[in-house]
Write an enzyme that holds these catalytic residues in place. Structure first.
Site, mmCIF file in Angstrom:
data_model
loop_
_atom_site.group_PDB
_atom_site.id
_atom_site.type_symbol
_atom_site.label_atom_id
_atom_site.label_comp_id
_atom_site.label_asym_id
_atom_site.label_seq_id
_atom_site.Cartn_x
_atom_site.Cartn_y
_atom_site.Cartn_z
ATOM 1 N N ASP A 172 -5.683 14.503 75.659
ATOM 2 C CA ASP A 172 -5.407 15.416 76.766
ATOM 3 C C ASP A 172 -6.737 15.753 77.448
ATOM 4 O OD1 ASP A 172 -2.902 17.679 77.368
ATOM 5 O OD2 ASP A 172 -4.881 18.066 78.193
ATOM 6 N N ILE A 173 -6.755 15.714 78.787
ATOM 7 C CA ILE A 173 -8.030 15.967 79.483
ATOM 8 C C ILE A 173 -8.404 17.449 79.473
ATOM 9 C CG2 ILE A 173 -8.020 13.920 80.974
ATOM 10 C CD1 ILE A 173 -6.969 15.772 83.232
ATOM 11 N N ASN B 166 7.399 20.166 75.758
ATOM 12 C CA ASN B 166 7.870 21.084 76.797
ATOM 13 C C ASN B 166 8.874 20.370 77.691
ATOM 14 O OD1 ASN B 166 6.069 23.071 75.899
ATOM 15 N ND2 ASN B 166 4.405 22.267 77.166
ATOM 16 N N VAL C 237 3.829 17.634 83.626
ATOM 17 C CA VAL C 237 3.984 16.245 84.063
ATOM 18 C C VAL C 237 5.391 15.790 83.657
ATOM 19 C CG1 VAL C 237 3.151 13.875 83.822
ATOM 20 C CG2 VAL C 237 1.518 15.785 83.812
ATOM 21 N N HIS D 42 6.448 13.627 77.193
ATOM 22 C CA HIS D 42 5.265 13.474 76.336
ATOM 23 C C HIS D 42 5.286 14.532 75.248
ATOM 24 C CE1 HIS D 42 4.205 16.165 79.675
ATOM 25 N NE2 HIS D 42 3.316 16.741 78.892
ATOM 26 N N HIS E 220 2.881 16.678 72.726
ATOM 27 C CA HIS E 220 1.525 17.131 72.406
ATOM 28 C C HIS E 220 1.335 17.127 70.896
ATOM 29 C CE1 HIS E 220 0.709 18.920 76.469
ATOM 30 N NE2 HIS E 220 2.020 19.030 76.483
#
Lengths: 111, 111
Positions: free
Chosen positions: B30-31, B86, B95, B99, B101
């Site tokens: 993750d950025i 989420n 987004v 995905h 996390h």
């Protein structure tokens, strides 16, 4: 019988506020809710944590995951919901019987 | 080609710091990490959210879930880790390409 809290809930020895049950899982309200809706999706099979799942549990874990949006819809969480699975002490796991938290009913914050 | 950020990362049009990839998923950092280790497990198949998964995605979602402890182990997260998914705006999804996390590397707090 083990001393596992969730096994006792599944066995009916400890009461819970159930919202769903089937042959593989039960879903009940967290007694310390962190959101207006805070449910726990718990497999009837005792598995300590995600670390203890392997390919033999593929059908169970996919069943649990695909059940989440159905439960969320039943609970009226049309705007969205959050799913949290804590694994191990450092992950914040408190009860060592695998469970998925389902949270919603308000705008959930970032991390 | 869609405007989906994660589809562009998967296509290699936008760089990412990948730690794992196979035929079904890629895993990258993750950025904006929220923990010492903060990875995103992303299916190559574009699916907006968990709300858009059905029985045809059983194998994919179980693959993603059972991959998590393997990735965590590779990352040295022996003490545990947290998994967050989420779904929808109210769930905190930013987004809209499904995905998961994966967070760890420190004692994660309660909710």
């Amino acid at each position: 019988m083990s001393d596992c809290l969730f096994c006792k809930i599944i066995a009916g020895e400890i009461p819970s506020d159930q919202v769903y049950q089937d042959e593989q899982v039960i879903v009940f309200k967290d007694i310390n809710p962190s959101a207006p809706v805070h449910l726990l999706v718990v497999p009837r099979l005792h598995i300590d944590s995600l670390n203890d799942m392997d390919d033999t549990h593929s059908e169970l874990i996919s069943h649990m995951m695909l059940l989440l949006p159905k439960i969320a819809k039943e609970q009226g969480l049309t705007g969205g919901f959050r799913t949290i699975l804590n694994t191990g002490t450092e992950g914040g796991q408190l009860v060592f019987h695998l469970h998925i938290h389902l949270l919603g009913g308000k705008q959930l914050p970032g991390f």
